[in-house]
Design a protein around this motif. Structure first.
Motif, PDB file in Angstrom:
ATOM      1  N   LEU A 162       3.641  -2.067   7.935  1.00  0.00           N
ATOM      2  CA  LEU A 162       3.695  -3.515   8.078  1.00  0.00           C
ATOM      3  C   LEU A 162       2.428  -3.986   8.796  1.00  0.00           C
ATOM      4  N   THR A 163       1.737  -4.934   8.200  1.00  0.00           N
ATOM      5  CA  THR A 163       0.499  -5.460   8.775  1.00  0.00           C
ATOM      6  C   THR A 163       0.546  -6.990   8.765  1.00  0.00           C
ATOM      7  N   PHE A 164      -0.362  -7.602   9.529  1.00  0.00           N
ATOM      8  CA  PHE A 164      -0.547  -9.047   9.473  1.00  0.00           C
ATOM      9  C   PHE A 164      -1.967  -9.289   9.014  1.00  0.00           C
ATOM     10  N   VAL A 165      -2.095 -10.000   7.906  1.00  0.00           N
ATOM     11  CA  VAL A 165      -3.410 -10.311   7.347  1.00  0.00           C
ATOM     12  C   VAL A 165      -3.713 -11.770   7.642  1.00  0.00           C
ATOM     13  N   VAL A 166      -4.742 -12.003   8.441  1.00  0.00           N
ATOM     14  CA  VAL A 166      -5.126 -13.362   8.826  1.00  0.00           C
ATOM     15  C   VAL A 166      -5.639 -14.098   7.594  1.00  0.00           C
ATOM     16  N   ALA A 167      -5.237 -15.361   7.448  1.00  0.00           N
ATOM     17  CA  ALA A 167      -5.701 -16.179   6.319  1.00  0.00           C
ATOM     18  C   ALA A 167      -7.192 -16.416   6.445  1.00  0.00           C
ATOM     19  N   PRO A 168      -7.891 -16.401   5.325  1.00  0.00           N
ATOM     20  CA  PRO A 168      -9.333 -16.659   5.380  1.00  0.00           C
ATOM     21  C   PRO A 168      -9.608 -18.060   5.914  1.00  0.00           C
ATOM     22  N   LYS A 169     -10.657 -18.165   6.699  1.00  0.00           N
ATOM     23  CA  LYS A 169     -11.061 -19.466   7.240  1.00  0.00           C
ATOM     24  C   LYS A 169     -11.631 -20.304   6.117  1.00  0.00           C
ATOM     25  N   LEU A 194      -1.960 -22.382   6.312  1.00  0.00           N
ATOM     26  CA  LEU A 194      -1.562 -20.976   6.293  1.00  0.00           C
ATOM     27  C   LEU A 194      -2.329 -20.236   7.385  1.00  0.00           C
ATOM     28  N   GLN A 195      -1.588 -19.524   8.248  1.00  0.00           N
ATOM     29  CA  GLN A 195      -2.194 -18.756   9.329  1.00  0.00           C
ATOM     30  C   GLN A 195      -2.454 -17.308   8.920  1.00  0.00           C
ATOM     31  N   GLY A 196      -1.586 -16.793   8.066  1.00  0.00           N
ATOM     32  CA  GLY A 196      -1.716 -15.415   7.618  1.00  0.00           C
ATOM     33  C   GLY A 196      -0.421 -14.940   7.002  1.00  0.00           C
ATOM     34  N   THR A 197      -0.389 -13.652   6.650  1.00  0.00           N
ATOM     35  CA  THR A 197       0.748 -13.095   5.937  1.00  0.00           C
ATOM     36  C   THR A 197       1.111 -11.724   6.482  1.00  0.00           C
ATOM     37  N   PHE A 198       2.402 -11.542   6.777  1.00  0.00           N
ATOM     38  CA  PHE A 198       2.925 -10.216   7.076  1.00  0.00           C
ATOM     39  C   PHE A 198       3.152  -9.536   5.732  1.00  0.00           C
ATOM     40  N   GLN A 199       2.650  -8.315   5.571  1.00  0.00           N
ATOM     41  CA  GLN A 199       2.838  -7.610   4.311  1.00  0.00           C
ATOM     42  C   GLN A 199       2.744  -6.100   4.509  1.00  0.00           C
ATOM     43  N   MET A 200       3.308  -5.384   3.552  1.00  0.00           N
ATOM     44  CA  MET A 200       3.249  -3.923   3.583  1.00  0.00           C
ATOM     45  C   MET A 200       1.936  -3.486   2.948  1.00  0.00           C
ATOM     46  N   ARG A 201       1.240  -2.595   3.642  1.00  0.00           N
ATOM     47  CA  ARG A 201       0.008  -2.004   3.116  1.00  0.00           C
ATOM     48  C   ARG A 201       0.053  -0.513   3.410  1.00  0.00           C
ATOM     49  N   SER A 202       0.053   0.285   2.352  1.00  0.00           N
ATOM     50  CA  SER A 202       0.119   1.744   2.471  1.00  0.00           C
ATOM     51  C   SER A 202       1.304   2.180   3.333  1.00  0.00           C
ATOM     52  N   GLY A 203       2.448   1.508   3.143  1.00  0.00           N
ATOM     53  CA  GLY A 203       3.655   1.879   3.855  1.00  0.00           C
ATOM     54  C   GLY A 203       3.750   1.386   5.283  1.00  0.00           C
TER      55      GLY A 203
END
Length: 154
Positions: free
Chosen positions: A136-143, A125-134
């Protein structure tokens, strides 16, 4: 004559009240930079009206200066997450709920919907695109923890 003025005033008020409904469209984009901004995956999320529970998704595969291509993923939940996995060979698996797609950045032309998980697995898993406070963000997967990567002691 008085009735005509009230009608014009009423029409103006109605127009002002309807404007928020017309500007409800949300077109958001966020990139996952693979090696740099010239090698990336960009998720595009378009929601026509704020009250809709679905949005249309597409992904742009980029490896400049060689290639760039947009691929349609179709409609999905307005707040659904899109996970990015790296199985290797410049291929990327996008998982949105039960839907999965594979896209590649070697030529940026390869794109397909997957019926199930590939035999070799999804990859890390590299990360996740998700909605945060309206937004769209990309949250990098924890190492992974160093202990997980270290060879076992004998």
């Amino acid at each position: 004559m008085q009735l005509g003025r009230w009608r014009v005033a009423w029409e103006k008020l109605l127009a002002v009240l309807l404007v928020p409904l017309l500007v409800g469209c949300s077109d958001q984009r966020m990139s996952f930079d693979i090696a740099s901004s010239k090698h990336s995956l960009t998720l595009i999320r378009v929601q026509n009206f704020f009250w809709e529970r679905t949005a249309n998704y597409s992904v742009v595969a980029t490896r400049m200066p060689d290639c760039m291509r947009r691929h349609e993923m179709g409609p999905g939940g307005a707040d659904s997450k899109v996970e990015v996995y790296a199985p290797g060979n410049e291929a990327w698996i996008l998982k949105q709920g039960k839907r999965m797609f594979v896209v590649e950045t070697r030529t940026c032309e390869g794109f397909a919907k997957l019926d199930g998980e590939p035999e070799g697995g999804l990859g890390p898993l590299q990360g996740t695109f998700q909605m945060r406070s309206g937004t769209l963000t990309f949250v990098v997967a924890p190492k992974r923890e160093a202990a997980d990567r270290a060879p076992a002691s004998e």
